[in-house]
Design a protein around this motif. Structure first.
Motif, PDB file in Angstrom:
ATOM      1  N   THR A  73       3.591   5.539 -12.420  1.00 59.76           N
ATOM      2  CA  THR A  73       3.675   6.615 -13.409  1.00 59.76           C
ATOM      3  C   THR A  73       5.138   6.868 -13.745  1.00 59.76           C
ATOM      4  O   THR A  73       5.949   7.102 -12.838  1.00 59.76           O
ATOM      5  N   ILE A  74       5.440   6.841 -15.028  1.00 59.58           N
ATOM      6  CA  ILE A  74       6.802   7.138 -15.466  1.00 59.58           C
ATOM      7  C   ILE A  74       6.827   8.552 -16.049  1.00 59.58           C
ATOM      8  O   ILE A  74       5.889   8.962 -16.746  1.00 59.58           O
ATOM      9  N   SER A  75       7.870   9.287 -15.728  1.00 56.85           N
ATOM     10  CA  SER A  75       8.010  10.647 -16.238  1.00 56.85           C
ATOM     11  C   SER A  75       9.477  10.894 -16.567  1.00 56.85           C
ATOM     12  O   SER A  75      10.346  10.109 -16.180  1.00 56.85           O
ATOM     13  N   ARG A  76       9.753  11.982 -17.230  1.00 58.17           N
ATOM     14  CA  ARG A  76      11.125  12.241 -17.637  1.00 58.17           C
ATOM     15  C   ARG A  76      11.479  13.708 -17.474  1.00 58.17           C
ATOM     16  O   ARG A  76      10.623  14.582 -17.501  1.00 58.17           O
ATOM     17  N   ASP A  77      12.764  13.918 -17.333  1.00 56.29           N
ATOM     18  CA  ASP A  77      13.339  15.246 -17.339  1.00 56.29           C
ATOM     19  C   ASP A  77      14.304  15.265 -18.512  1.00 56.29           C
ATOM     20  O   ASP A  77      15.425  14.753 -18.401  1.00 56.29           O
ATOM     21  N   ASN A  78      13.854  15.803 -19.625  1.00 54.94           N
ATOM     22  CA  ASN A  78      14.655  15.740 -20.852  1.00 54.94           C
ATOM     23  C   ASN A  78      16.020  16.387 -20.689  1.00 54.94           C
ATOM     24  O   ASN A  78      17.030  15.889 -21.180  1.00 54.94           O
ATOM     25  N   ASP A  85       8.680  10.774 -27.750  1.00 52.46           N
ATOM     26  CA  ASP A  85       7.566  11.676 -28.016  1.00 52.46           C
ATOM     27  C   ASP A  85       6.654  11.849 -26.800  1.00 52.46           C
ATOM     28  O   ASP A  85       5.610  12.496 -26.890  1.00 52.46           O
ATOM     29  N   GLY A  86       7.045  11.259 -25.691  1.00 49.16           N
ATOM     30  CA  GLY A  86       6.271  11.404 -24.475  1.00 49.16           C
ATOM     31  C   GLY A  86       5.268  10.288 -24.232  1.00 49.16           C
ATOM     32  O   GLY A  86       4.665  10.211 -23.156  1.00 49.16           O
ATOM     33  N   SER A  87       5.090   9.428 -25.212  1.00 48.29           N
ATOM     34  CA  SER A  87       4.156   8.320 -25.007  1.00 48.29           C
ATOM     35  C   SER A  87       4.743   7.317 -24.029  1.00 48.29           C
ATOM     36  O   SER A  87       5.969   7.225 -23.870  1.00 48.29           O
ATOM     37  N   THR A  88       3.862   6.580 -23.389  1.00 47.45           N
ATOM     38  CA  THR A  88       4.288   5.654 -22.332  1.00 47.45           C
ATOM     39  C   THR A  88       3.674   4.272 -22.532  1.00 47.45           C
ATOM     40  O   THR A  88       2.615   4.126 -23.141  1.00 47.45           O
ATOM     41  N   ASN A  89       4.364   3.293 -22.022  1.00 48.31           N
ATOM     42  CA  ASN A  89       3.868   1.919 -22.001  1.00 48.31           C
ATOM     43  C   ASN A  89       4.006   1.390 -20.580  1.00 48.31           C
ATOM     44  O   ASN A  89       5.015   1.644 -19.923  1.00 48.31           O
ATOM     45  N   GLY A 132       0.794  -1.219   0.000  1.00 48.00           N
ATOM     46  CA  GLY A 132       0.000   0.000   0.000  1.00 48.00           C
ATOM     47  C   GLY A 132       0.827   1.270   0.000  1.00 48.00           C
ATOM     48  O   GLY A 132       0.301   2.363  -0.237  1.00 48.00           O
ATOM     49  N   GLY A 133       2.109   1.118   0.261  1.00 42.84           N
ATOM     50  CA  GLY A 133       2.991   2.272   0.305  1.00 42.84           C
ATOM     51  C   GLY A 133       3.490   2.677  -1.063  1.00 42.84           C
ATOM     52  O   GLY A 133       3.080   2.122  -2.091  1.00 42.84           O
ATOM     53  N   SER A 134       4.403   3.646  -1.062  1.00 44.55           N
ATOM     54  CA  SER A 134       4.914   4.220  -2.309  1.00 44.55           C
ATOM     55  C   SER A 134       6.424   4.294  -2.289  1.00 44.55           C
ATOM     56  O   SER A 134       7.045   4.433  -1.227  1.00 44.55           O
ATOM     57  N   LEU A 135       6.993   4.201  -3.474  1.00 42.92           N
ATOM     58  CA  LEU A 135       8.407   4.439  -3.685  1.00 42.92           C
ATOM     59  C   LEU A 135       8.575   5.179  -4.999  1.00 42.92           C
ATOM     60  O   LEU A 135       7.731   5.059  -5.892  1.00 42.92           O
ATOM     61  N   ARG A 136       9.668   5.910  -5.108  1.00 44.18           N
ATOM     62  CA  ARG A 136       9.972   6.616  -6.351  1.00 44.18           C
ATOM     63  C   ARG A 136      11.374   6.230  -6.800  1.00 44.18           C
ATOM     64  O   ARG A 136      12.336   6.458  -6.068  1.00 44.18           O
ATOM     65  N   LEU A 137      11.471   5.642  -7.965  1.00 47.91           N
ATOM     66  CA  LEU A 137      12.757   5.295  -8.547  1.00 47.91           C
ATOM     67  C   LEU A 137      13.168   6.378  -9.539  1.00 47.91           C
ATOM     68  O   LEU A 137      12.318   6.951 -10.232  1.00 47.91           O
ATOM     69  N   SER A 138      14.460   6.642  -9.584  1.00 44.00           N
ATOM     70  CA  SER A 138      14.991   7.588 -10.559  1.00 44.00           C
ATOM     71  C   SER A 138      16.157   6.946 -11.282  1.00 44.00           C
ATOM     72  O   SER A 138      16.873   6.102 -10.717  1.00 44.00           O
ATOM     73  N   CYS A 139      16.344   7.362 -12.517  1.00 47.77           N
ATOM     74  CA  CYS A 139      17.452   6.840 -13.320  1.00 47.77           C
ATOM     75  C   CYS A 139      18.010   7.980 -14.160  1.00 47.77           C
ATOM     76  O   CYS A 139      17.268   8.596 -14.939  1.00 47.77           O
ATOM     77  N   HIS A 167      11.832   9.068 -13.988  1.00 48.43           N
ATOM     78  CA  HIS A 167      11.362   8.742 -12.651  1.00 48.43           C
ATOM     79  C   HIS A 167      10.206   7.764 -12.768  1.00 48.43           C
ATOM     80  O   HIS A 167       9.404   7.857 -13.691  1.00 48.43           O
ATOM     81  N   LEU A 168      10.136   6.863 -11.827  1.00 52.98           N
ATOM     82  CA  LEU A 168       9.025   5.923 -11.760  1.00 52.98           C
ATOM     83  C   LEU A 168       8.378   6.061 -10.389  1.00 52.98           C
ATOM     84  O   LEU A 168       8.947   5.647  -9.377  1.00 52.98           O
ATOM     85  N   GLN A 169       7.217   6.675 -10.371  1.00 51.33           N
ATOM     86  CA  GLN A 169       6.463   6.802  -9.129  1.00 51.33           C
ATOM     87  C   GLN A 169       5.597   5.557  -8.964  1.00 51.33           C
ATOM     88  O   GLN A 169       4.757   5.261  -9.827  1.00 51.33           O
ATOM     89  N   MET A 170       5.816   4.841  -7.893  1.00 50.74           N
ATOM     90  CA  MET A 170       5.110   3.585  -7.650  1.00 50.74           C
ATOM     91  C   MET A 170       4.228   3.743  -6.425  1.00 50.74           C
ATOM     92  O   MET A 170       4.733   3.921  -5.312  1.00 50.74           O
TER      93      MET A 170
END
Length: 119
Positions: free
Chosen positions: A67-72, A53-57, A14-21, A78-81
């Motif tokens: 949710t996956i997001s990016r800093d171009n 192009d910003g699309s996600t899978n 039930g908790g959350s973690l955020r991964l970054s790469c 980042h992956l918010q879980m």
């Protein structure tokens, strides 16, 4: 190119973690970056990927929770879980597909970061 992952750890269900790469090196452009995971005794599976192009899978099992997001500017994703489940546990690997400054296209994979989810 080196991929530096951070943010793994242990959390209760039930908790959350955020991964970054962060990708560092002779990168001209970004084709895609994302995360795969592998749990003990299971095959590696795609978790999430973001395209140039910003699309996600997303894997069906994480849709609506991750949710996956990016800093171009920083070649960082980042992956918010959220709403983590015990079955989300495993080693998470950052992957990237880039066009390098010399013009070649190559894929890279970083070291795993462990995610543990206790029930």
């Amino acid at each position: 190119v080196q991929l530096q992952a951070s943010g793994g750890g242990s959390v209760e269900a039930g908790g959350s973690l955020r991964l970054s790469c962060a990708a560092e090196g002779s990168i001209r452009s970004f084709n895609s970056m994302g995360w795969d995971r592998q749990a003990p005794g299971k095959d590696r599976e795609l978790v999430a990927r973001i395209i140039w192009d910003g699309s996600t899978n997303y894997a069906d099992s994480v849709k609506g929770r991750f949710t996956i997001s990016r800093d171009n500017a920083k070649n960082t994703v980042h992956l918010q879980m959220n709403s983590l489940k015990p079955e989300d546990a495993g080693d998470y690997y950052c992957n990237g597909d880039f066009v390098l400054r010399l013009g070649s296209r190559r894929a890279f994979r970083g070291p795993g970061t462990q995610v543990t989810v206790s029930s």
